[in-house]
Motif scaffolding. Structure first.
Motif, PDB file in Angstrom:
ATOM      1  N   ARG A  95     -45.223 -59.243  43.282  1.00  0.00           N
ATOM      2  CA  ARG A  95     -46.172 -59.347  44.400  1.00  0.00           C
ATOM      3  C   ARG A  95     -45.472 -59.122  45.737  1.00  0.00           C
ATOM      4  NH1 ARG A  95     -48.829 -64.306  45.203  1.00  0.00           N
ATOM      5  NH2 ARG A  95     -50.334 -63.090  46.404  1.00  0.00           N
ATOM      6  N   MET A  96     -44.273 -59.675  45.888  1.00  0.00           N
ATOM      7  CA  MET A  96     -43.540 -59.512  47.134  1.00  0.00           C
ATOM      8  C   MET A  96     -43.135 -58.056  47.358  1.00  0.00           C
ATOM      9  SD  MET A  96     -41.189 -62.967  47.220  1.00  0.00           S
ATOM     10  CE  MET A  96     -40.480 -62.573  48.818  1.00  0.00           C
ATOM     11  N   ILE A  97     -42.743 -57.382  46.277  1.00  0.00           N
ATOM     12  CA  ILE A  97     -42.394 -55.967  46.397  1.00  0.00           C
ATOM     13  C   ILE A  97     -43.612 -55.152  46.816  1.00  0.00           C
ATOM     14  CG2 ILE A  97     -41.796 -53.920  45.039  1.00  0.00           C
ATOM     15  CD1 ILE A  97     -39.742 -55.579  43.599  1.00  0.00           C
ATOM     16  N   ALA A  98     -44.742 -55.428  46.186  1.00  0.00           N
ATOM     17  CA  ALA A  98     -45.961 -54.695  46.536  1.00  0.00           C
ATOM     18  C   ALA A  98     -46.344 -54.907  47.999  1.00  0.00           C
ATOM     19  CB  ALA A  98     -47.101 -55.126  45.616  1.00  0.00           C
ATOM     20  N   GLN A  99     -46.104 -56.107  48.524  1.00  0.00           N
ATOM     21  CA  GLN A  99     -46.531 -56.430  49.880  1.00  0.00           C
ATOM     22  C   GLN A  99     -45.520 -55.982  50.929  1.00  0.00           C
ATOM     23  OE1 GLN A  99     -49.431 -57.777  50.754  1.00  0.00           O
ATOM     24  NE2 GLN A  99     -48.946 -57.785  52.953  1.00  0.00           N
TER      25      GLN A  99
ATOM     26  N   GLN B 273     -40.306 -77.107  48.675  1.00  0.00           N
ATOM     27  CA  GLN B 273     -40.027 -78.525  48.468  1.00  0.00           C
ATOM     28  C   GLN B 273     -39.390 -79.179  49.692  1.00  0.00           C
ATOM     29  OE1 GLN B 273     -37.603 -78.820  44.969  1.00  0.00           O
ATOM     30  NE2 GLN B 273     -39.184 -77.986  43.596  1.00  0.00           N
ATOM     31  N   GLU B 274     -38.407 -78.497  50.310  1.00  0.00           N
ATOM     32  CA  GLU B 274     -37.619 -79.125  51.364  1.00  0.00           C
ATOM     33  C   GLU B 274     -38.189 -78.911  52.766  1.00  0.00           C
ATOM     34  OE1 GLU B 274     -33.641 -77.762  51.007  1.00  0.00           O
ATOM     35  OE2 GLU B 274     -33.307 -78.705  49.041  1.00  0.00           O
ATOM     36  N   LYS B 275     -38.867 -77.791  52.991  1.00  0.00           N
ATOM     37  CA  LYS B 275     -39.322 -77.474  54.340  1.00  0.00           C
ATOM     38  C   LYS B 275     -40.838 -77.413  54.464  1.00  0.00           C
ATOM     39  CE  LYS B 275     -35.122 -74.915  55.461  1.00  0.00           C
ATOM     40  NZ  LYS B 275     -34.547 -73.675  56.051  1.00  0.00           N
ATOM     41  N   GLY B 276     -41.535 -77.593  53.357  1.00  0.00           N
ATOM     42  CA  GLY B 276     -42.985 -77.596  53.411  1.00  0.00           C
ATOM     43  C   GLY B 276     -43.608 -76.230  53.625  1.00  0.00           C
ATOM     44  N   TYR B 277     -42.911 -75.164  53.236  1.00  0.00           N
ATOM     45  CA  TYR B 277     -43.471 -73.824  53.372  1.00  0.00           C
ATOM     46  C   TYR B 277     -44.651 -73.659  52.403  1.00  0.00           C
ATOM     47  CZ  TYR B 277     -39.388 -72.280  56.055  1.00  0.00           C
ATOM     48  OH  TYR B 277     -38.418 -72.119  57.006  1.00  0.00           O
ATOM     49  N   PRO B 278     -45.567 -72.721  52.699  1.00  0.00           N
ATOM     50  CA  PRO B 278     -46.671 -72.454  51.764  1.00  0.00           C
ATOM     51  C   PRO B 278     -46.132 -72.045  50.392  1.00  0.00           C
ATOM     52  CG  PRO B 278     -47.096 -71.434  53.885  1.00  0.00           C
ATOM     53  CD  PRO B 278     -45.684 -71.922  53.933  1.00  0.00           C
ATOM     54  N   ALA B 279     -46.858 -72.374  49.361  1.00  0.00           N
ATOM     55  CA  ALA B 279     -46.415 -72.073  48.001  1.00  0.00           C
ATOM     56  C   ALA B 279     -46.366 -70.571  47.739  1.00  0.00           C
ATOM     57  CB  ALA B 279     -47.326 -72.756  46.989  1.00  0.00           C
TER      58      ALA B 279
ATOM     59  N   GLU C 161     -48.876 -65.077  51.283  1.00  0.00           N
ATOM     60  CA  GLU C 161     -49.842 -65.606  52.231  1.00  0.00           C
ATOM     61  C   GLU C 161     -49.177 -66.000  53.552  1.00  0.00           C
ATOM     62  OE1 GLU C 161     -51.995 -68.781  50.472  1.00  0.00           O
ATOM     63  OE2 GLU C 161     -52.972 -67.518  48.945  1.00  0.00           O
ATOM     64  N   ALA C 162     -47.918 -66.454  53.482  1.00  0.00           N
ATOM     65  CA  ALA C 162     -47.166 -66.801  54.697  1.00  0.00           C
ATOM     66  C   ALA C 162     -46.484 -65.552  55.233  1.00  0.00           C
ATOM     67  CB  ALA C 162     -46.140 -67.883  54.374  1.00  0.00           C
ATOM     68  N   HIS C 163     -47.286 -64.545  55.543  1.00  0.00           N
ATOM     69  CA  HIS C 163     -46.775 -63.203  55.790  1.00  0.00           C
ATOM     70  C   HIS C 163     -45.732 -63.148  56.895  1.00  0.00           C
ATOM     71  CE1 HIS C 163     -46.722 -59.004  57.124  1.00  0.00           C
ATOM     72  NE2 HIS C 163     -47.169 -58.693  55.922  1.00  0.00           N
TER      73      HIS C 163
END
Length: 313
Positions: A10-14, A62-68, A72-74
């Motif tokens: 997914r990351m490669i596609a985006q 887990q440590e910084k609370g970034y989106p899963a 989406e966190a473009h």
């Protein structure tokens, strides 16, 4: 930690295509060992950055609370990708052997094989980054091409990249508007970058019409050169040519994504005391670059060089 193949896919596609273009523009050319070189396999640099970020994303969650989901966190994901790509390139350029030991041996080969077997990673991804052999003739070849630009274009490049004038200030010196300086700089740089790319690839680009525009050096330019450097136009052109051949950072600036605007039309010409010049001479003879010395004194490399020459005259 091994990245989730579905997440990598997914990351490669985006991000992959845009990241490759960004890496190519920003770091396709660099100085390594004082010689101009270019990084091959820039697609692999982008893939390594993607794999690294995919590996560590669960930890960030887990440590910084970034989106899963990093897709989406473009904006956040893009910033981290560019930072990682920059690390890979500069770490490689600094020490090839150490980089290969620390980065390429960290189970990435196994990861990539796994992704290939599952069909989730583009076949073009390779497991090695290479830098072309540092060939001094490459720098000379490209420098000669820059020097052979039409006189008007060459003068604009010298004002912008050697004397480090802003577009507005360069326009005042040549009797032109900032927009005209921007356009002529852009055309010359596009031609130079296409030529440089052709030297290290199998692609060819039709050469630009190098006849240039009709140009007569204005009196304002002659006055500027006399006041700032104490030189004629031909001598100043020759000094820029020497800088292009001897200091690889000038070509890196020309081939890179651009430069920050430095001095403006309101900035006065930098004056140096005898003590300043003596210290600059000592640093120059010790091997420091003119651009680094000039940065410490709030001037330009051309201005420092002129001061040093006047002292030894």
């Amino acid at each position: 930690m091994t990245a989730d193949p579905a997440l990598v896919d997914r990351m490669i596609a985006q991000f992959h295509g845009t990241l490759v273009r960004t890496v190519t523009i920003r770091w396709g050319w660099m100085a390594r060992g004082g010689v101009l070189t270019t990084v091959d396999d820039l697609e692999q640099v982008a893939c390594l950055a993607l794999l690294d970020l995919a590996d560590t994303w669960p930890t960030y969650v887990q440590e910084k609370g970034y989106p899963a989901d990093p897709v989406e966190a473009h904006g956040l994901t893009w910033t981290l990708l560019v930072e990682r790509a920059r690390w890979h390139i500069h770490a490689y350029a600094r020490d090839v052997e150490r980089y290969e030991q620390r980065a390429l041996s960290r189970s990435l080969d196994a990861d990539l094989d796994q992704y290939r077997e599952e069909g989730t990673l583009a076949p073009a991804v390779r497991t090695a980054i290479s830098v072309r052999d540092t060939d001094p003739t490459l720098q000379t070849t490209i420098a000669d091409y820059v020097i052979a630009q039409p006189p008007g274009d060459y003068t604009v490049l010298a004002l912008r990249y050697y004397d480090e004038l802003s577009q507005q200030h360069a326009g005042d010196v040549l009797g032109l508007g900032a927009a005209a300086i921007n356009r002529r700089t852009g055309l010359a740089l596009a031609d130079i970058r296409a030529y440089a790319h052709a030297q290290v690839s199998e692609t060819t680009t039709p050469p630009r019409d190098r006849r240039g525009y009709p140009w007569t050096p204005p009196d304002t330019l002659r006055g500027y050169l006399n006041d700032t450097h104490g030189l004629t136009l031909d001598a100043w052109h020759a000094r820029f040519a020497h800088a292009l051949r001897s200091d690889v950072t000038y070509l890196c600036a020309l081939l890179g994504p651009g430069r920050a605007v430095s001095r403006s039309t309101t900035n006065p010409r930098r004056k140096y005391t005898d003590e300043d010049v003596a210290e600059m001479t000592r640093r120059f003879h010790a091997g420091e670059r003119l651009k680094d010395i000039a940065a410490d004194y709030g001037g330009t490399a051309g201005g420092v060089w002129s001061a040093l020459r006047r002292r030894t005259a």
